[in-house]
Scaffold this motif. Structure first.
Motif, PDB file in Angstrom:
ATOM      1  N   ALA A 104      -6.179  -5.777  -0.552  1.00 38.73           N
ATOM      2  CA  ALA A 104      -4.892  -5.659  -1.240  1.00 38.73           C
ATOM      3  C   ALA A 104      -4.328  -7.018  -1.630  1.00 38.73           C
ATOM      4  N   ASN A 105      -3.748  -7.064  -2.798  1.00 38.37           N
ATOM      5  CA  ASN A 105      -2.970  -8.208  -3.262  1.00 38.37           C
ATOM      6  C   ASN A 105      -1.498  -7.817  -3.122  1.00 38.37           C
ATOM      7  N   PHE A 106      -0.848  -8.304  -2.090  1.00 39.82           N
ATOM      8  CA  PHE A 106       0.438  -7.739  -1.708  1.00 39.82           C
ATOM      9  C   PHE A 106       1.555  -7.966  -2.720  1.00 39.82           C
ATOM     10  N   HIS A 107       1.468  -9.016  -3.504  1.00 38.55           N
ATOM     11  CA  HIS A 107       2.516  -9.215  -4.499  1.00 38.55           C
ATOM     12  C   HIS A 107       2.393  -8.213  -5.641  1.00 38.55           C
ATOM     13  N   ASP A 108       1.257  -7.534  -5.724  1.00 37.26           N
ATOM     14  CA  ASP A 108       1.051  -6.477  -6.717  1.00 37.26           C
ATOM     15  C   ASP A 108       1.008  -5.103  -6.059  1.00 37.26           C
TER      16      ASP A 108
END
Length: 375
Positions: free
Chosen positions: A321-325
């Motif tokens: 996961a890319n947490f800012h997205d």
């Protein structure tokens, strides 16, 4: 400042709740008042020594709270911001972040060392003994200091316990199916291990449009719970052999098997990996989410079948996961009522009850236990 924390002093022993001294944030760090922190099984693997770390240590990595103070150079958040804490700090500019792989950020290499990015400590005992903080977070403390790269702002309408859950187990399970497993509408997905990550994987499969979603566990109570989150079928692997589980999945897939199998068991073994692998069809993906004992260094699968059936065994860190997205995406799914987060939280504990919370987890009583800090 002084704060109250649950400290692991010895492996396989209860955490000790005590007062600690907490240094103010240095450059590019923030002081956070932790409001809620999940009791995750990954912390339990540390508590029992399966993942050895330096002691004494403050664990807890599924946390959310408020920014109380910022160090020099901080630009991403301000005092008063509500934030979730992520346990792999994402710099945003290394090779991996630049490729959209925040979960592989180079800064994550030392998260188990228990010190800040500059190599120093922020927690100390009254006698001056340094105390480590797991994954540079330490959410089992009422207050903590973390890198600004470890915080993600959250909207005012998202409860702290929801944000903390999304910041690890929800994103991890959902991402294992959607990001790493690549589940498509009409797929069959098998989820092994029905805890917080497992029910999140089930929800990821449901949201992705999977036709058949198998929940597989050794506890009937957890299998019953899995249905509430979207499982279409349940199998008790405590009463069925590996072959019988694979045959049951084959009954609804014309003998093919699952397109995606996700292993979210408490700790990975050669047996659990083989169970998940046996469930997948030709071209299927076997996704390993749970950690293993540090001594496990091999996987046993039939290599001819792996190659000639074009199957894949994939590790999955942090839901890929890319947490800012991905966090805003999951929050939107939560707001729409598609991703059930509050329903996953089955018990809440005070800091003085934290060991009881882990006893309940081991006994299979909870899907997600949550530590609520008193401020």
């Amino acid at each position: 400042m002084q704060t109250r924390a649950a400290v692991l002093e010895e492996f396989k022993a209860p955490m000790v709740v005590q007062d600690l001294e907490l240094d103010p944030p240095k450059a590019n760090e923030v002081l956070v008042a932790v409001r809620a922190c999940g009791l995750c099984h990954s912390d339990y693997t540390v508590l029992v020594g399966d993942v050895p770390v330096a002691l004494p240590v403050v664990c807890g990595h599924e946390a959310a709270g408020d920014v109380l103070e910022v160090g020099s150079g901080v630009t991403k958040v301000s005092v008063g911001d509500r934030v979730a804490l992520i346990w792999i700090p994402a710099c945003g500019h290394c090779r991996y972040c630049a490729r959209g792989w925040e979960y592989l950020c180079n800064q994550g290499a030392g998260v188990l060392e228990g010190v800040q990015l500059d190599g120093t400590h922020r927690f100390h005992k009254a006698d001056g003994t340094d105390v480590y903080q797991l994954t540079i977070l330490g959410g089992f403390s009422r207050h903590t200091v973390v890198p600004e790269d470890s915080v993600v702002p959250i909207p005012d309408d998202v409860p702290y316990e929801v944000a903390g859950t999304i910041a690890c187990r929800a994103a991890t399970g959902w991402g294992a199916v959607v990001n790493r497993g690549g589940a498509q509408p009409g797929d069959t997905v098998a989820v092994f291990g029905i805890g917080g990550v497992g029910v999140s994987a089930i929800q990821g499969a449901r949201i992705a449009g999977a036709s058949y979603i198998y929940a597989i566990d050794i506890l009937d109570s957890k299998l019953e719970k899995a249905v509430e989150f979207g499982a279409t079928h349940t199998l008790n692997i405590g009463r069925l052999s590996r072959e019988e589980v694979a045959e049951a999945i084959g009954e609804v897939t014309n003998g093919q098997g699952a397109d995606v199998a996700v292993s979210c068991v408490d700790i990975q073994t050669t047996e659990t990996i083989a169970n998940a692998y046996a469930a997948i069809a030709k071209g299927g993906r076997c996704v390993l989410v749970a950690p293993a004992n540090i001594t496990l260094d091999e996987v046993r699968v039939p290599v001819t079948d792996l190659v000639f059936s074009n199957k894949a065994i994939q590790g999955c860190l942090y839901g890929s996961a890319n947490f800012h997205d991905d966090m805003p995406r999951i929050i939107d799914l939560y707001r729409q009522g598609q991703f059930l987060i509050e329903e996953m939280i089955t018990a809440r504990y005070t800091i003085d009850e934290i060991n009881e919370g882990y006893d309940d987890m081991v006994a299979g009583k909870n899907i997600c236990g949550m530590l609520i800090h008193d401020h």
